[in-house]
Design a protein around this motif. Structure first.
Motif, short mmCIF file in Angstrom:
data_model
loop_
_atom_site.label_atom_id
_atom_site.label_comp_id
_atom_site.label_asym_id
_atom_site.label_seq_id
_atom_site.Cartn_x
_atom_site.Cartn_y
_atom_site.Cartn_z
N VAL A 56 -16.51 34.19 30.03
CA VAL A 56 -15.20 34.65 29.57
C VAL A 56 -14.25 34.81 30.76
CG1 VAL A 56 -13.94 36.60 28.57
CG2 VAL A 56 -16.02 35.76 27.47
N LYS A 57 -14.72 35.44 31.82
CA LYS A 57 -13.87 35.66 33.00
C LYS A 57 -13.56 34.35 33.71
CE LYS A 57 -13.30 40.18 33.00
NZ LYS A 57 -11.96 40.81 32.95
N LEU A 58 -14.53 33.45 33.75
CA LEU A 58 -14.29 32.15 34.38
C LEU A 58 -13.17 31.42 33.65
CD1 LEU A 58 -17.91 30.82 35.10
CD2 LEU A 58 -16.26 31.68 36.76
N LYS A 59 -13.26 31.38 32.34
CA LYS A 59 -12.25 30.69 31.54
C LYS A 59 -10.90 31.39 31.69
CE LYS A 59 -13.32 27.96 28.75
NZ LYS A 59 -13.42 27.14 27.55
N GLU A 60 -10.91 32.72 31.70
CA GLU A 60 -9.68 33.50 31.81
C GLU A 60 -8.94 33.20 33.10
OE1 GLU A 60 -9.24 38.16 32.33
OE2 GLU A 60 -10.04 37.70 30.35
N HIS A 61 -9.70 32.94 34.19
CA HIS A 61 -9.07 32.70 35.49
C HIS A 61 -8.98 31.21 35.83
CE1 HIS A 61 -10.00 36.98 35.82
NE2 HIS A 61 -9.06 37.02 36.74
N GLY A 62 -9.27 30.36 34.86
CA GLY A 62 -9.09 28.93 35.08
C GLY A 62 -10.20 28.28 35.87
N PHE A 63 -11.41 28.88 35.88
CA PHE A 63 -12.53 28.31 36.62
C PHE A 63 -13.55 27.72 35.66
CE2 PHE A 63 -11.55 31.98 39.67
CZ PHE A 63 -10.78 31.18 40.49
N SER A 64 -14.40 26.87 36.22
CA SER A 64 -15.57 26.36 35.51
C SER A 64 -16.79 26.67 36.36
CB SER A 64 -15.46 24.85 35.29
OG SER A 64 -14.36 24.55 34.46
N PRO A 65 -17.94 26.84 35.73
CA PRO A 65 -19.14 27.12 36.52
C PRO A 65 -19.53 25.93 37.39
CG PRO A 65 -19.70 26.80 34.21
CD PRO A 65 -18.21 26.84 34.29
N SER A 66 -20.20 26.21 38.47
CA SER A 66 -20.69 25.15 39.36
C SER A 66 -21.97 24.55 38.78
CB SER A 66 -20.97 25.70 40.75
OG SER A 66 -19.77 26.13 41.36
N LYS A 67 -22.32 23.40 39.27
CA LYS A 67 -23.57 22.76 38.85
C LYS A 67 -24.75 23.61 39.33
CE LYS A 67 -24.00 19.87 42.98
NZ LYS A 67 -24.07 18.48 43.51
N PRO A 68 -25.93 23.45 38.74
CA PRO A 68 -27.10 24.22 39.18
C PRO A 68 -27.48 23.86 40.61
CG PRO A 68 -27.47 23.24 37.01
CD PRO A 68 -26.22 22.61 37.56
N ALA A 69 -28.02 24.83 41.31
CA ALA A 69 -28.55 24.57 42.65
C ALA A 69 -29.75 23.66 42.56
CB ALA A 69 -28.94 25.89 43.32
N ASP A 70 -29.99 22.85 43.59
CA ASP A 70 -31.19 22.03 43.58
C ASP A 70 -32.42 22.92 43.70
OD1 ASP A 70 -32.13 22.20 46.50
OD2 ASP A 70 -30.07 21.52 46.74
N LYS A 71 -33.57 22.40 43.33
CA LYS A 71 -34.78 23.22 43.20
C LYS A 71 -35.21 23.83 44.54
CE LYS A 71 -38.01 22.25 40.19
NZ LYS A 71 -39.09 21.58 39.43
N GLU A 72 -35.00 23.10 45.63
CA GLU A 72 -35.41 23.63 46.94
C GLU A 72 -34.59 24.86 47.31
OE1 GLU A 72 -37.11 20.00 49.60
OE2 GLU A 72 -34.98 19.89 49.11
N ARG A 73 -33.28 24.76 47.14
CA ARG A 73 -32.43 25.89 47.49
C ARG A 73 -32.63 27.06 46.53
NH1 ARG A 73 -29.47 21.46 49.31
NH2 ARG A 73 -28.57 21.73 51.42
N LEU A 74 -32.91 26.72 45.29
CA LEU A 74 -33.10 27.78 44.29
C LEU A 74 -34.36 28.58 44.56
CD1 LEU A 74 -32.09 29.13 41.72
CD2 LEU A 74 -33.32 27.39 40.40
N ILE A 75 -35.45 27.92 44.91
CA ILE A 75 -36.68 28.66 45.15
C ILE A 75 -36.56 29.51 46.41
CG2 ILE A 75 -37.83 26.78 46.42
CD1 ILE A 75 -40.48 27.73 45.28
N ARG A 76 -35.83 29.02 47.41
CA ARG A 76 -35.62 29.83 48.61
C ARG A 76 -34.81 31.08 48.26
NH1 ARG A 76 -35.09 29.65 54.26
NH2 ARG A 76 -33.23 30.67 55.08
N ARG A 77 -33.75 30.88 47.48
CA ARG A 77 -32.88 31.99 47.11
C ARG A 77 -33.65 33.07 46.37
NH1 ARG A 77 -28.35 30.15 43.16
NH2 ARG A 77 -27.74 28.99 45.02
N VAL A 78 -34.35 32.68 45.32
CA VAL A 78 -35.02 33.67 44.48
C VAL A 78 -36.20 34.30 45.20
CG1 VAL A 78 -36.64 32.11 43.28
CG2 VAL A 78 -35.73 34.14 42.10
N SER A 79 -36.84 33.55 46.09
CA SER A 79 -37.96 34.11 46.85
C SER A 79 -37.49 35.21 47.80
CB SER A 79 -38.66 33.00 47.64
OG SER A 79 -39.79 33.51 48.32
N PHE A 80 -36.41 34.96 48.53
CA PHE A 80 -35.87 36.00 49.41
C PHE A 80 -35.36 37.20 48.60
CE2 PHE A 80 -35.50 33.00 53.09
CZ PHE A 80 -36.08 33.84 54.03
#
Length: 776
Positions: free
Chosen positions: A172-196
């Motif tokens: 709702v807030k993204l649409k309200e401010h004229g933004f769109s969500p970004s594409k998903p992170a690739d699996k390597e970066r995602l596992i690093r992020r969630v692990s930390f």
């Protein structure tokens, strides 16, 4: 060294001031960005009044000018003292409202705010106040004092995006401010992020390979469940809680001699790992000793209240310092669990929030019954305390790492125990020796939620019942916001330490309230809430951004991308230990003393050698490689490498770390013996893998440290570095040996020192990459 520490402190102070200003500007931008025709008191009017008017027309009676009070509805609509026929605000009639006349006046002697205040209303702010009065000047209770309610879930805003309720509100807030969500992170970066985020450690090569190979829709969720079940999870969240609890291994103040509180730290790790519900987690810490038939574990948990500084200095006035200890517990309660700066009310009524001086001492009264001394002797164990025996370690306290306690030895830890009731009086200006005639009973600020002692009980256990009453508007919101802050880099309320009138407004108020109620309805289950956050599509977005997005939303308030920021100091060091294979996985036990620059304690400490704490005696062997959570924390001289990366001082409760970027950080990464030793060890391990080519060895080092495969260009650059260093060290073999002569871990004498030095240099380069020390 003193000059370096002073410079670091000045930089730290400047960043804190900058951060505060940034937070306020973000709040104003958020408020004024509203496109609603209906002016909202809490989100548009009150921030203006709080910033520009409350200092003279707010809660502090002693500072109130002309008797006009704008922080309450009753005060705002009363006739002015100077003229009983004149009113500051007349509903629906701005022309008759003195407030409007004075803020729009061209006469500097009549205009408000007055010139000497150095406060100025913008034209937009003036018009907001005028329109609000035109619309009836509706007052509302402060948003944070209204109990949260679950809003109806919004409709999906983006057809192909969204995993759970979080994404509905974010969309709702993204649409309200004229933004769109970004594409998903690739699996390597995602596992690093969630692990930390969940464990404070990077993923292993085995975890990465398994995750990359698993193409099932449940692959990510299985990884999340694995991380939540890891014992490293408890250590990661205990590290955050130590900031809140102002934990240290010494007493603070001048001589700053050692104390034993590490068994309480072991309990915190244990509590997080067994997922003790948050209401119990807090209740045991605030009042475990008061529970019916309290176990030794519950009593140990109450040590939370005793982590404050304690003096051993001769010549001090004991009652003065005892008063400080009680005030510290009061301040900690306010910031840790209410998200409110109650300490501002110790000397006078709060200038911005409805917390009276009487309220401060009413909370103070809960913590004013402990049988404790303001001054203790050298190496004296402060009372009250409990003794942990060998029998305890085999039974109720088996989670305590007692490997260092001999078979006949015991260890004693400070805990809480109430003595006979002690009368509490409001102290004039908060000074210990100036009690007024105003006696107070244990209670809480009525503006938050009234306290009924006949229902809750007039002690700390009653205080926790009030805290977790479903009607309490703050408790759940505050914790949800802190967990969000740790996952997304910024709280929904950016000032996670201040939910008051001077704090920032929530960027997503409906989401905050939804999660607050959801958290409570699911039994205050922290792992449940963290899993919901990391399973959201919002969390799993790429952190890649564009120039337009950076310009429109530089602080990523609206979450059109994932956050990218530097890891905290503990994670940076633990990453180095883990990826080099040096990390000692032992859980719990006494603090350890790893590498530290020589002479710091001697240069700064005021103690004497005969008191045993003037010199820093470095540990050896496996103790050197424990997680940073276990690093010995002397309150007056904290580990400098941690302070360089913005660790909390742990002298007072801290719930949000600032993030700076300074040359000292780069110098530390380049020269810290822990990092250089890890580079040597990992480099040697790679050289021992004879079946791998040099390129493959470098690629593996990169994967371990950065958690992704390097590009061809990155391998090329690193290979050039290796070749260059190999030539340099071949020409200067003594330089290679000198370079390798770092750290206590033994060297493999069978390996060519020139090749080892060259590979060590390459690994060090990777450890110094921005991506290696960042969450992305």
């Amino acid at each position: 060294m003193k000059g370096i520490i002073l410079s670091a402190f000045i930089i730290f102070l400047a960043v804190v001031i900058w951060q505060a200003c940034s937070d306020k500007s973000t709040q104003t931008d958020t408020v004024l960005a509203s496109k609603s025709n209906k002016i909202d008191f809490n989100y548009q009017v009150k921030p203006i009044l709080s910033d520009k008017c409350f200092a003279c027309h707010g809660p502090d009676e002693k500072k109130r000018d002309s008797g006009l009070r704008l922080d309450t509805e009753e005060g705002a609509f009363m006739a002015l003292k100077s003229d009983p026929h004149t009113f500051a605000i007349v509903r629906g009639n701005p022309e008759q409202s003195m407030l409007v006349k004075r803020i729009f006046s061209e006469d500097p002697t009549f205009r408000m705010p007055p010139a000497e205040s150095n406060l100025v209303l913008t034209e937009e702010e003036k018009n907001i106040l005028k329109r609000w009065i035109e619309q009836g000047a509706e007052y509302k209770k402060h948003w944070a004092f209204i109990p949260p309610q679950k809003a109806k879930l919004p409709e999906k805003q983006f057809d192909e995006w969204g995993n759970n309720e979080i994404d509905r509100f974010i969309g709702v807030k993204l649409k309200e401010h004229g933004f769109s969500p970004s594409k998903p992170a690739d699996k390597e970066r995602l596992i690093r992020r969630v692990s930390f985020d969940l464990t404070g450690l990077p993923p292993s090569l085995e975890q990465m390979d398994a995750f990359l190979k698993d193409e099932s829709p449940q692959a990510y969720e299985k990884m999340v469940d694995q991380l939540l079940a890891s014992t490293a999870y408890g250590e990661r969240w205990a590290n955050y809680w130590l900031d809140v609890a102002r934990y240290g291994d010494s007493h603070g103040y001048q001589d700053d001699l050692p104390r034993i509180m590490w068994p309480w730290r072991d309990w915190v790790i244990h509590a997080f790992n067994k997922n003790l519900p948050y209401d119990q987690f807090v209740t045991w810490q605030l009042a475990g000793d008061l529970l019916p038939d309290a176990t030794k574990e519950q009593i140990l948990a109450s040590g939370f209240n005793r982590n404050h500084k304690i003096t051993q200095e001769g010549g001090v006035i004991p009652e003065e310092y005892r008063t400080e200890y009680v005030a510290d517990r009061t301040n900690t309660f306010g910031k840790a669990f209410l998200g409110m700066s109650v300490e501002c009310s110790r000397c006078h009524d709060h200038k911005y929030d409805p917390i009276l001086q009487k309220d401060f001492f009413s909370i103070y009264a809960f913590f004013n019954k402990v049988k404790e001394k303001g001054l203790i002797g050298y190496y004296e164990l402060p009372k009250p305390s409990i003794t942990i025996t060998q029998s305890d370690l085999k039974d109720v306290l088996k989670f305590v790492n007692g490997s260092t306690i001999g078979s006949k030895d015991t260890v004693s830890v400070m805990v809480m125990s109430d003595d006979e009731p002690r009368k509490t009086f409001v102290l004039n200006r908060g000074e210990y020796d100036k009690p007024t005639e105003v006696e107070v009973k244990p209670s809480t600020p009525a503006a938050i939620m009234p306290f009924d002692s006949t229902v809750y009980g007039a002690n700390r256990l009653g205080l926790t019942k009030w805290l977790f009453d479903a009607r309490n508007p703050l408790t759940s919101r505050v914790m949800v916001n802190r967990l969000w802050q740790e996952m997304f880099g910024r709280g929904i309320v950016a000032t996670s330490e201040d939910f008051g009138n001077q704090g920032t407004l929530p960027s997503h108020p409906e989401l905050l309230d939804y999660l607050a109620v959801d958290f409570r309805e699911h039994g205050w289950d922290i792992k449940y809430l963290l899993k919901k956050m990391v399973m959201s599509a919002t969390y799993q977005q790429s952190s890649a951004t564009s120039k337009e997005l950076r310009e429109k939303d530089p602080d990523n308030v609206w979450l059109a991308r994932s956050a990218r920021y530097r890891l905290n100091g503990e994670m940076i060091r633990d990453n180095v230990l883990f990826t080099s294979g040096l990390l000692n996985p032992e859980i719990g036990g006494p603090s350890v003393k790893p590498y530290q620059p020589e002479g710091i304690w001697e240069a700064i400490a005021a103690g004497r050698k005969d008191r045993g704490e003037m010199g820093y005696i470095q540990d050896n062997g496996p103790k050197l490689y424990r997680r940073s959570l276990y690093t010995y924390w002397r309150k007056t001289i904290p580990p400098p490498s941690m302070l360089i990366f913005d660790a909390a001082m742990k002298e007072i409760c801290e719930v949000r770390r600032v993030r700076t970027s300074t040359p000292l950080q780069a110098l530390n990464l380049l020269n810290d013996p822990q990092i250089l030793e890890a580079s040597r060890v990992l480099g040697s391990q790679l050289l021992e893998k004879h079946t791998l080519s040099t390129e493959q060895k470098i690629e593996q080092a990169f994967r371990k440290i950065v958690s992704r495969r390097p590009t061809e260009k990155e391998v090329e650059i690193l290979m050039d570095g290796y070749t260059s260093e190999l030539s340099r060290f071949k020409a200067q073999p003594l330089l290679a040996k000198k370079f390798l002569n770092v750290g206590a871990y033994p060297q493999n004498e069978k390996l060519d020192p020139v090749a080892c030095a060259a590979m060590m240099h390459v690994v060090s380069m990777i450890y110094n990459l921005d991506e290696a020390i960042s969450k992305s």
